[in-house]
Design an enzyme around this catalytic site. Structure first.
Site, short mmCIF file in Angstrom:
data_model
loop_
_atom_site.label_atom_id
_atom_site.label_comp_id
_atom_site.label_asym_id
_atom_site.label_seq_id
_atom_site.Cartn_x
_atom_site.Cartn_y
_atom_site.Cartn_z
N HIS A 52 29.96 25.79 21.37
CA HIS A 52 28.75 26.99 20.86
C HIS A 52 29.38 28.34 20.71
O HIS A 52 28.74 29.37 20.89
CB HIS A 52 27.37 27.27 21.49
CG HIS A 52 26.20 26.24 21.03
ND1 HIS A 52 25.43 27.80 20.54
CD2 HIS A 52 25.54 25.72 20.10
CE1 HIS A 52 24.36 27.83 19.83
NE2 HIS A 52 24.40 26.38 18.86
N ARG A 67 31.03 18.94 10.49
CA ARG A 67 30.25 18.71 11.56
C ARG A 67 28.51 19.70 9.88
O ARG A 67 27.42 19.69 10.08
CB ARG A 67 29.96 19.12 12.53
CG ARG A 67 30.05 18.96 13.81
CD ARG A 67 30.02 19.04 15.00
NE ARG A 67 28.49 20.37 15.85
CZ ARG A 67 27.48 18.89 14.77
NH1 ARG A 67 27.12 17.60 14.74
NH2 ARG A 67 26.58 19.89 15.63
N ARG A 112 25.94 13.57 24.58
CA ARG A 112 26.74 14.86 24.26
C ARG A 112 26.15 15.73 25.24
O ARG A 112 25.35 15.99 25.75
CB ARG A 112 26.36 16.09 23.11
CG ARG A 112 26.87 17.26 23.42
CD ARG A 112 26.24 18.31 22.44
NE ARG A 112 25.19 18.69 22.48
CZ ARG A 112 24.25 20.07 22.38
NH1 ARG A 112 25.39 20.15 21.09
NH2 ARG A 112 23.27 20.48 22.78
N GLU A 126 28.47 23.21 12.04
CA GLU A 126 27.24 23.61 11.24
C GLU A 126 26.68 25.03 11.28
O GLU A 126 25.46 24.13 10.52
CB GLU A 126 26.04 23.56 12.90
CG GLU A 126 26.78 24.44 14.29
CD GLU A 126 25.98 23.25 15.73
OE1 GLU A 126 26.16 22.53 15.86
OE2 GLU A 126 24.93 24.49 16.19
N ASN A 180 16.58 27.07 10.65
CA ASN A 180 16.24 27.78 12.17
C ASN A 180 16.45 29.57 11.98
O ASN A 180 16.62 29.92 12.30
CB ASN A 180 16.77 27.17 13.80
CG ASN A 180 16.07 27.32 14.41
OD1 ASN A 180 14.99 27.21 14.91
ND2 ASN A 180 16.56 26.07 15.50
N GLU A 206 32.80 20.12 20.71
CA GLU A 206 32.98 20.73 19.46
C GLU A 206 32.47 22.80 20.11
O GLU A 206 32.02 23.70 20.37
CB GLU A 206 31.42 19.87 19.24
CG GLU A 206 30.31 21.09 18.19
CD GLU A 206 28.87 20.68 18.65
OE1 GLU A 206 28.62 19.24 18.98
OE2 GLU A 206 27.87 21.15 17.98
N HIS A 226 21.70 14.04 23.47
CA HIS A 226 21.58 15.19 24.05
C HIS A 226 21.56 14.85 25.70
O HIS A 226 19.72 14.57 25.72
CB HIS A 226 21.44 16.47 23.96
CG HIS A 226 21.47 16.73 22.65
ND1 HIS A 226 20.94 18.16 22.40
CD2 HIS A 226 22.94 16.72 21.05
CE1 HIS A 226 21.70 18.53 20.37
NE2 HIS A 226 22.51 17.71 20.42
N ASP A 277 29.68 20.36 23.31
CA ASP A 277 29.28 22.05 22.27
C ASP A 277 29.70 22.99 23.24
O ASP A 277 29.61 23.65 24.65
CB ASP A 277 27.98 21.00 22.46
CG ASP A 277 27.92 22.50 21.11
OD1 ASP A 277 28.73 23.65 20.88
OD2 ASP A 277 27.01 22.79 19.75
N ASP A 306 15.92 20.82 14.27
CA ASP A 306 15.82 22.25 14.38
C ASP A 306 15.64 21.71 12.49
O ASP A 306 15.94 22.33 11.69
CB ASP A 306 16.12 23.38 14.14
CG ASP A 306 17.88 23.15 14.91
OD1 ASP A 306 18.31 23.32 15.65
OD2 ASP A 306 18.69 23.19 13.66
N HIS A 362 25.56 17.96 11.46
CA HIS A 362 24.94 18.16 12.28
C HIS A 362 23.57 17.18 12.28
O HIS A 362 22.00 17.42 11.22
CB HIS A 362 24.45 19.57 12.11
CG HIS A 362 23.47 20.43 12.85
ND1 HIS A 362 23.24 21.79 12.69
CD2 HIS A 362 23.41 20.47 14.35
CE1 HIS A 362 22.50 22.52 13.86
NE2 HIS A 362 22.82 21.28 15.14
N TRP A 387 25.86 33.63 20.62
CA TRP A 387 25.12 32.45 21.04
C TRP A 387 25.76 31.72 20.77
O TRP A 387 25.81 30.64 20.05
CB TRP A 387 23.77 32.95 20.81
CG TRP A 387 23.16 32.26 20.84
CD1 TRP A 387 22.47 31.78 22.27
CD2 TRP A 387 22.28 30.09 20.34
NE1 TRP A 387 21.73 30.47 22.64
CE2 TRP A 387 21.41 29.86 21.75
CE3 TRP A 387 22.20 29.76 19.02
CZ2 TRP A 387 20.25 28.44 21.37
CZ3 TRP A 387 21.61 28.93 19.29
CH2 TRP A 387 20.70 28.20 20.57
O1 EZ4 Z 1 22.17 25.48 18.16
O2 EZ4 Z 1 20.27 23.36 15.30
O3 EZ4 Z 1 24.96 20.50 18.11
N1 EZ4 Z 1 23.24 21.01 18.07
C1 EZ4 Z 1 23.97 22.63 18.43
C2 EZ4 Z 1 22.36 22.63 17.90
C3 EZ4 Z 1 22.55 24.40 17.85
C4 EZ4 Z 1 20.75 24.34 16.47
C5 EZ4 Z 1 20.42 25.89 15.97
O4 EZ4 Z 1 19.58 25.97 15.43
O5 EZ4 Z 1 24.69 23.34 18.65
O6 EZ4 Z 1 21.50 22.64 19.01
CO CO Z 2 26.40 22.17 17.96
#
Ligand code: EZ4
Ligand code: CO
Length: 403
Positions: free
Chosen positions: A213, A284, A147, A263, A37, A237, A122, A211, A317, A313, A403
């Site tokens: 993130h 993952r 999720r 991931e 991605n 996560e 999700h 998540d 994407d 994962h 991010w």
């Molecule tokens: O942000 O796949 O758990 N899933 C994730 C995704 C990732 C994207 C990044 O390309 O965290 O939404």
């Molecule tokens: Co994730």
């Protein structure tokens, strides 16, 4: 059997996908997913300019040697671009081997360890009320695991939240990444309240995932994990960015909330300490970005020794080819945990016809040979590449963050 040709295709049915196709003198071909991605064309170049020609004349059944040839043979090892390229070739070779032997790939990986594959999808409302509605709709469809993400009061756009009326898509069109503003204090106050309402409305049976993130420090993650303990999450996560594997020791000392990571990992060397020190519960790494089925089955085997389960994962994407590969691995290994399943839009499902199907909370495979997928090459001219990037995050004072 010999490989006669190998090509890479880029199409964009709503989002970019990179597909590798390997042809043989027996007429049978294999397909692999090379999508990374926001960095798609770097992988295309890696494949086209450096790898594909080396496949010509090789025996496609030699999956182990071909993997080692590209991994060790480059001298420059690891990294997402390299491993996504190698992963797509490896996936295509397993698909091809299955088709040539007229058997599903899972039969080459140990056969079926289960007849159905638990999956989660999700729910991502802009506020708690909308999130509760979305979870209710998913439970209605039969999902047993969801999720749960929600917008945080005081923050404009955050990870995982869809625009009104649209399904969530992390990459945004344009020639540079969009920027979002992040505030950890606000987030940490919000999530326990969200989870309390989820348990209140949906009871204890629903598997709830969340998540973070990569946005927390270890001590912040420890606090969140501890505060979420009463709500019994299936997993938390990516609580922290995981380049520093030791960082998980601190989280682990403080909380029994199960942790899932991986991931963005590409090799076993991104996670060997997380596994062998028993710092995580779910791994993952996905089949494409982790270098293919050849290394993933080794990662799963190491994880099994240390009570770590697989939770590949499965965001939208990666193409349906990668999801199919995750499902073949998932059905075959004993230490399967859960499969992320966002699904794909109708157009992507048409371009990548596939045999897996969702029914009442589970994914199912058939006995179709190989990975049970195909690819419509005419999509390349009908839906050409569109430049798009993942956003980036800044703190309220402008500091660049995760991010
Ligand atoms: O942000 O796949 O758990 N899933 C994730 C995704 C990732 C994207 C990044 O390309 O965290 O939404
Ligand atoms: Co994730």
């Amino acid at each position: 059997m010999k490989i006669t040709d190998a090509r890479v295709f880029v199409c964009s049915p709503g989002r970019n996908f990179v597909t590798v196709k390997i042809y043989t003198d027996a007429g049978v071909y294999g397909l692999g997913d090379a999508t990374l991605n926001g960095r798609e064309l770097a992988v295309v170049s890696y494949l086209q300019d450096h790898l594909l020609a080396c496949l010509i004349g090789r025996d496609p059944f030699d999956t182990e040697d071909i993997w080692q040839y590209f991994y060790k043979g480059a001298y420059w090892r690891r990294g997402p671009v390299t491993m996504a390229a190698i992963g797509a070739i490896d996936m295509a070779l397993w698909d091809l081997k299955g088709k040539a032997l007229n058997t599903p790939v899972y039969n080459l990986l140990g056969g079926k360890s289960r007849h159905q594959i638990l999956c989660y999808t999700h729910a991502n409302g802009r506020d708690v009320a909308e999130t509760l509605e979305k979870v209710a709709a998913l439970v209605e469809k039969g999902y047993q695991a969801v999720r749960v993400q929600s917008g945080v009061p005081g923050l404009e756009n955050i990870y995982g939240i869809a625009e009104k009326g649209r399904s969530y898509e992390p990459a945004l069109r344009g020639n540079r990444p969009a920027e979002e503003v992040w505030d950890t204090a606000k987030y940490l106050r919000h999530v326990p309240k969200l989870m309390a309402q989820i348990r209140d409305q949906f009871g204890e049976d629903l598997h709830v995932l969340h998540d973070s993130h990569h946005r927390l420090t270890p001590i912040e993650a420890a606090r969140l994990g501890k505060e979420l303990e009463p709500f019994h999450l299936f997993w938390l996560e990516d609580p922290v960015a995981a380049e520093l594997q030791e960082g998980f020791q601190l989280i682990r000392q403080h909380t029994t909330t199960p942790l899932a990571v991986g991931e963005v990992f590409n090799t076993i060397f991104d996670c060997h300490q997380l596994i062998t020190h028993q710092l995580i519960d779910y791994l993952r790494v996905t089949v494409s970005h982790g270098g293919g089925l050849t290394p993933l089955k080794k990662m799963a085997a190491l994880a099994e020794v240390y009570h770590v389960k697989m939770g590949c994962h499965g965001a939208s994407d990666m193409s349906p080819i990668c999801l199919a590969a995750c499902l073949h691995l998932g059905i075959a290994v004993n230490n399967f945990g859960i499969q992320e399943y966002m699904g794909h839009n109708d157009l992507a499902n048409e371009i990548f016809p596939h045999e897996y199907r969702f029914e009442r909370g589970f994914l199912y495979l058939t006995d179709a040979p190989g990975l049970g997928i195909d690819f419509d090459e005419s999509s390349v001219s009908s839906y050409p590449y569109q430049q798009a990037y993942l956003p980036l995050s800044r703190l309220t004072d402008g500091t660049l963050s995760n991010w």
